[in-house]
Design a protein around this motif. Structure first.
Motif, PDB file in Angstrom:
ATOM      1  N   GLU A  85       0.728  -1.001  -0.158  1.00 14.30           N
ATOM      2  CA  GLU A  85      -0.157  -0.355  -0.128  1.00 14.30           C
ATOM      3  C   GLU A  85       0.844   1.522  -0.106  1.00 14.30           C
ATOM      4  O   GLU A  85       0.767   2.384  -1.125  1.00 14.30           O
ATOM      5  CB  GLU A  85      -1.311   0.255   1.286  1.00 14.30           C
ATOM      6  N   ASN A 148       4.012   2.018   5.320  1.00 15.37           N
ATOM      7  CA  ASN A 148       3.051   2.409   5.201  1.00 15.37           C
ATOM      8  C   ASN A 148       2.062   3.553   5.728  1.00 15.37           C
ATOM      9  O   ASN A 148       1.455   4.873   4.701  1.00 15.37           O
ATOM     10  CB  ASN A 148       1.599   1.057   5.434  1.00 15.37           C
ATOM     11  N   ASN A 278      -4.673   8.954  -1.103  1.00 13.56           N
ATOM     12  CA  ASN A 278      -4.709   7.918  -0.912  1.00 13.56           C
ATOM     13  C   ASN A 278      -5.454   7.101  -2.134  1.00 13.56           C
ATOM     14  O   ASN A 278      -6.288   6.211  -2.955  1.00 13.56           O
ATOM     15  CB  ASN A 278      -5.949   7.154   0.009  1.00 13.56           C
ATOM     16  N   GLU A 281      -5.742   3.821  -3.032  1.00 11.85           N
ATOM     17  CA  GLU A 281      -7.656   2.624  -3.018  1.00 11.85           C
ATOM     18  C   GLU A 281      -7.294   1.003  -2.567  1.00 11.85           C
ATOM     19  O   GLU A 281      -8.363   0.329  -2.798  1.00 11.85           O
ATOM     20  CB  GLU A 281      -7.895   2.937  -4.552  1.00 11.85           C
ATOM     21  N   GLY A 282      -6.419   0.674  -1.603  1.00 14.60           N
ATOM     22  CA  GLY A 282      -6.558  -0.129  -0.691  1.00 14.60           C
ATOM     23  C   GLY A 282      -6.084  -1.016  -1.392  1.00 14.60           C
ATOM     24  O   GLY A 282      -5.717  -3.389  -1.259  1.00 14.60           O
ATOM     25  N   PHE A 285      -3.309  -4.281  -0.427  1.00 14.10           N
ATOM     26  CA  PHE A 285      -3.704  -5.346   0.785  1.00 14.10           C
ATOM     27  C   PHE A 285      -4.735  -6.330   0.259  1.00 14.10           C
ATOM     28  O   PHE A 285      -4.018  -7.271   0.336  1.00 14.10           O
ATOM     29  CB  PHE A 285      -4.539  -4.549   2.043  1.00 14.10           C
ATOM     30  N   TYR A 312     -14.672  -6.545  -6.816  1.00 11.33           N
ATOM     31  CA  TYR A 312     -14.220  -4.960  -6.639  1.00 11.33           C
ATOM     32  C   TYR A 312     -15.868  -4.428  -7.114  1.00 11.33           C
ATOM     33  O   TYR A 312     -16.820  -3.323  -6.869  1.00 11.33           O
ATOM     34  CB  TYR A 312     -13.399  -4.378  -7.386  1.00 11.33           C
ATOM     35  N   LEU A 330     -16.849  -6.639   0.784  1.00  6.66           N
ATOM     36  CA  LEU A 330     -15.720  -6.999   1.959  1.00  6.66           C
ATOM     37  C   LEU A 330     -15.807  -8.395   2.627  1.00  6.66           C
ATOM     38  O   LEU A 330     -15.024  -8.741   2.444  1.00  6.66           O
ATOM     39  CB  LEU A 330     -15.724  -5.415   3.133  1.00  6.66           C
TER      40      LEU A 330
END
Length: 362
Positions: A85, A148, A278, A281-282, A285, A312, A330
């Protein structure tokens, strides 16, 4: 425990893991008063039922390929790089600095330079945790997690104090020049017959596919790849064979960080066309789950990234067009990670008796 055939290990175990995750997800949807069939229908139609859906699914897939490959390379060296990340966010900074540095005459030149910048910044952000692991024995998981947060704070500082244009309120860089804008699928000859000009999937998808082949060639067709895999299998045996632990740890983590940083050419250069907060955007992970499900093989990573791209985009559509909350996406991702990672052995144990009987009958 009886060893499963290779095809069962690579195909059947992940399939059953996905099936179990889907069954539990359906139970949860029923428990909150939703309709599992409606949820599946909306997810499938929203993710792969139209060129628009495919455009977003392949956009997410591209990011997950890069971060999944990053985890894969580190894994084969016995390292767990959980810092994708932060490395991806620093890769975005590299892309922004390169794209804003010159009035690029053509996107192809800008893409080559931005890819190098993204890889360099991502590798640099992985270099310090790698050095601490190789030289000081610091745990790579702890240091990469810390980096991170440091990386996120550093990006905020750069956006607010350095890269934000005068008079602009939101913390973001300036827009990249016209010559640094990547064509999306709707602007590529041939693909423009299928996709509209509004999809975010862009030419970086092909860079990601090329990266899969490059990582496969590195790990299984080069001396360095052999050293990485040998060290990851047995550090003591690798030392005895004359393989340098410092060399393997440093190079594998630099390559891993570079791959994670390269994710930025997709979302920063290809979609946002500027650096924002950000930006990763994850995906850093999610790359961990992609690598786990892909059995840490580049081509498995490609298929797993495609699945998570589907989840997603399909989850976003489900949250938009049904009463089922988007957070269920999630849950689906978590269950896939649970069954393909933590409960992988349980699935194998379920299959062993059947193969034992089949062998006995034969």
């Amino acid at each position: 425990m009886t060893k499963l055939p290779t095809w069962a290990d690579l195909v059947l175990v992940p399939f059953i893991s996905l099936l179990l995750a889907a069954v539990i997800s359906a139970i949860v949807i029923l428990a909150i008063g939703g309709d599992p069939i409606e949820a599946v229908t909306v997810m499938v139609d929203g993710a792969i039922g139209s060129p628009y859906g495919w455009g977003y699914t392949l956009y997410y897939t591209t990011s997950f390929i890069f971060t999944g490959l990053a985890v894969t390379v580190a894994y084969h060296a016995g390292q767990f790089n959980i810092g994708g990340e932060g490395q991806a966010q620093l890769g975005g900074l590299g892309v922004a600095l390169v794209c804003l540095a010159l009035p690029w005459p053509h996107w192809s030149l800008a893409l080559v330079a931005a890819t190098a910048g993204a890889a360099l910044f991502g590798a640099a952000w992985a270099a310090i945790p790698a050095w601490l692991q190789a030289k000081r024995g610091s745990h790579i998981v702890i240091t990469t997690i810390m980096f991170n947060y440091i990386g996120a704070a550093f990006i905020v500082y750069m956006l607010v104090e350095v890269l934000r244009p005068v008079g602009q309120m939101d913390p973001a860089s300036a827009r990249f020049p016209e010559g640094a804008k990547l064509p999306n699928f709707g602007q590529i000859p041939g693909l423009d017959l299928i996709f509209s000009n509004k999809v975010p999937a862009n030419v970086s998808f092909f860079v990601a596919v090329a990266a899969c082949f490059a990582v496969w060639a590195l790990l299984w067709r080069t001396k360095l790849g052999y050293e990485i895999r040998a060290f990851g299998k047995s550090e003591s045996a690798a030392r005895y064979a004359g393989i340098s632990p410092v060399k393997v740890i440093m190079l594998s983590m630099l390559i891993s960080g570079g791959l994670a940083g390269m994710m930025a050419i997709n979302n920063v250069m290809g979609e946002s066309e500027r650096l924002v907060q950000n930006a990763s955007e994850g995906a850093g992970f999610i790359g961990i789950a992609v690598a786990l499900m892909g059995r840490n093989h580049p081509f498995g990573v490609f298929l797993a990234a495609l699945l998570f791209g589907f989840l997603y985009q399909g989850g976003a559509e489900m949250g938009l067009w049904t009463t089922i909350p988007i957070e269920l996406r999630l849950l689906l991702q978590g269950l896939v990670i649970l069954f393909t990672g933590a409960l992988d052995t349980m699935v194998r144990m379920m299959l062993v008796p059947f193969f034992r009987l089949a062998r006995g009958a034969a």
